[in-house]
Design an enzyme around this catalytic site. Structure first.
Site, PDB file in Angstrom:
ATOM      1  N   ALA A 152      -4.319  -3.315   5.765  1.00 46.92           N
ATOM      2  CA  ALA A 152      -5.692  -3.092   6.227  1.00 46.92           C
ATOM      3  C   ALA A 152      -6.658  -3.325   5.082  1.00 46.92           C
ATOM      4  CB  ALA A 152      -5.860  -1.671   6.766  1.00 46.92           C
ATOM      5  N   TYR A 206     -16.462  -0.281   7.937  1.00 49.64           N
ATOM      6  CA  TYR A 206     -15.018  -0.065   7.974  1.00 49.64           C
ATOM      7  C   TYR A 206     -14.597   0.576   9.292  1.00 49.64           C
ATOM      8  CZ  TYR A 206     -10.611   2.364   7.085  1.00 49.64           C
ATOM      9  OH  TYR A 206      -9.332   2.864   7.190  1.00 49.64           O
ATOM     10  N   THR A 210      -9.310  -1.506   3.304  1.00 45.42           N
ATOM     11  CA  THR A 210      -9.642  -0.081   3.218  1.00 45.42           C
ATOM     12  C   THR A 210     -10.708   0.248   2.173  1.00 45.42           C
ATOM     13  OG1 THR A 210      -7.797   0.261   1.678  1.00 45.42           O
ATOM     14  CG2 THR A 210      -7.360   0.631   4.019  1.00 45.42           C
ATOM     15  N   TYR A 256      -2.033   1.466  12.300  1.00 42.28           N
ATOM     16  CA  TYR A 256      -2.677   2.676  11.781  1.00 42.28           C
ATOM     17  C   TYR A 256      -4.191   2.535  11.843  1.00 42.28           C
ATOM     18  CZ  TYR A 256       2.016   3.553  10.239  1.00 42.28           C
ATOM     19  OH  TYR A 256       3.373   3.742  10.241  1.00 42.28           O
ATOM     20  N   GLY A 260       0.803  -1.221   0.000  1.00 47.37           N
ATOM     21  CA  GLY A 260       0.000   0.000   0.000  1.00 47.37           C
ATOM     22  C   GLY A 260       0.833   1.267   0.000  1.00 47.37           C
ATOM     23  N   GLN A 261       0.151   2.408  -0.007  1.00 46.92           N
ATOM     24  CA  GLN A 261       0.825   3.707  -0.060  1.00 46.92           C
ATOM     25  C   GLN A 261       1.719   3.935   1.155  1.00 46.92           C
ATOM     26  OE1 GLN A 261      -2.061   6.783  -2.325  1.00 46.92           O
ATOM     27  NE2 GLN A 261      -2.947   6.018  -0.446  1.00 46.92           N
ATOM     28  N   VAL A 262       1.175   3.696   2.342  1.00 47.10           N
ATOM     29  CA  VAL A 262       1.947   3.922   3.563  1.00 47.10           C
ATOM     30  C   VAL A 262       3.056   2.885   3.689  1.00 47.10           C
ATOM     31  CG1 VAL A 262       1.846   4.072   6.088  1.00 47.10           C
ATOM     32  CG2 VAL A 262      -0.016   5.011   4.714  1.00 47.10           C
ATOM     33  N   ASP A 289      -9.813   8.300  11.126  1.00 43.52           N
ATOM     34  CA  ASP A 289     -10.837   9.242  11.588  1.00 43.52           C
ATOM     35  C   ASP A 289     -12.235   8.618  11.537  1.00 43.52           C
ATOM     36  OD1 ASP A 289     -10.148   9.496   8.665  1.00 43.52           O
ATOM     37  OD2 ASP A 289     -12.022  10.625   8.641  1.00 43.52           O
ATOM     38  N   TRP A 340      -7.417  10.891   5.198  1.00 45.08           N
ATOM     39  CA  TRP A 340      -7.261  11.468   3.861  1.00 45.08           C
ATOM     40  C   TRP A 340      -5.838  11.253   3.317  1.00 45.08           C
ATOM     41  CZ3 TRP A 340     -10.423  16.592   3.077  1.00 45.08           C
ATOM     42  CH2 TRP A 340     -11.720  16.433   3.609  1.00 45.08           C
TER      43      TRP A 340
END
Length: 301
Positions: free
Chosen positions: A63, A128, A65, A102, A10-12, A105, A153
């Site tokens: 995760a 989610y 998502t 992680y 993933g991105q992170v 919000d 975000w």
């Protein structure tokens, strides 16, 4: 220090491979790793990986998502976001390792217009969010050394995200309509990765175990300030034009969320107070616009 990173796809996770590499021996395990098990639909395999590597720190960037899909795919969302995280928490405690996780919000209901602190009661409004809240509870119940970072975000130069979607549309459409009644802080995966590495370094450098465990807890980790999706889009287009990216979009119309109904409800207020993180880890987080400008410059090059 031995660091085990799950969720490198993933991105992170991609950014964490860079930031965590400076901490010691880093083991990066994605879903299809040739030597270690990293499939979050198989919690027992994750435990076997931890048993084999014996890390000092476990970082979970994996995760489920797909927020809308989770409404009907509840079994897999629960398996990945709750059952596998529970397995990680128990394994981390057994090996006296730190667990970094992680969250989101989306554990809040999105009411009001004030930033949430970590002590604000959670009340998720979609599947989610409920699974991510449950993952937090699992960690707190079974692990004494943990860092839970709630963020929002998230975007990066790699993968699919709001910035890339807006730029793609802006290259072919002169008028766009973007939601303006959801407010939060656009946060780069790069910022999350760098702050994670800094936090791990701090918790592992304190002299006494009691001081080390004092830093364990839940933290809000987002860029400073806030905007709506509409405001985010306008900033993306302004910075893109400034950096020479050719767009045809001429106007960006603000519209309510009701114009774009989705299977999963979205929180309208995603403001998160980051003062606890800043104080605990001696950092001042940057304004959200700085990360967006950095990514736009990267894309323009």
């Amino acid at each position: 220090m031995r660091v085990l990173l799950f969720g490198t796809d993933g991105q992170v996770g991609w950014e964490l491979q860079r930031s965590l590499s400076y901490l010691g021996d880093l083991f990066c395990v994605g879903r299809d790793h040739p030597d270690y098990e990293g499939d979050f639909l198989e919690p027992s395999g994750l435990v076997r990986t931890i048993e084999a590597i014996k890390p000092d720190v476990i970082v979970n960037a994996a995760a489920y998502t797909a927020v809308d899909k989770a409404e009907t795919d509840q079994e897999n969302a629960h398996k990945i976001n709750v059952e596998s995280v529970l397995a990680l928490a128990k394994a981390a405690e057994k090996h006296q390792a730190w667990l970094v996780h992680y969250s989101t919000d989306y554990v809040y209901d999105g009411s009001g217009d004030l930033p949430r602190s970590e002590e604000t009661p959670t009340a998720p409004i979609n599947v989610y969010g409920k699974t991510k809240e449950a993952s937090e509870r699992a960690i707190r119940a079974h692990c004494s050394r943990y860092l839970i970072f709630r963020t929002s975000w998230v975007y990066a130069a790699r993968g699919n995200n709001f910035i890339k979607t807006m730029l793609r549309l802006a290259k072919s459409q002169q008028t766009l309509s973007v939601v303006d009644d959801q407010v939060g802080a656009p946060t780069s995966a790069e910022l999350l990765a760098d702050c994670t590495a800094h936090a791990i370094k701090k918790v592992k450098s304190v002299a006494l175990q009691v001081d080390e465990e004092r830093l364990a807890g839940t933290y809000h980790l987002v860029a400073k300030g806030f905007t709506s999706w509409h405001g985010f889009a306008k900033t993306i287009f302004d910075l893109s034009k400034k950096n020479g990216i050719k767009l045809v979009v001429q106007s960006v119309e603000p519209v309510p969320s009701s114009n774009y109904p989705t299977p999963a409800a979205r929180p309208h207020n995603s403001r998160l107070d980051v003062s606890k993180f800043e104080k605990s880890f001696d950092l001042t987080l940057p304004a959200w616009q700085l990360g967006v400008e950095r990514m736009i410059k990267e894309l323009s090059e």
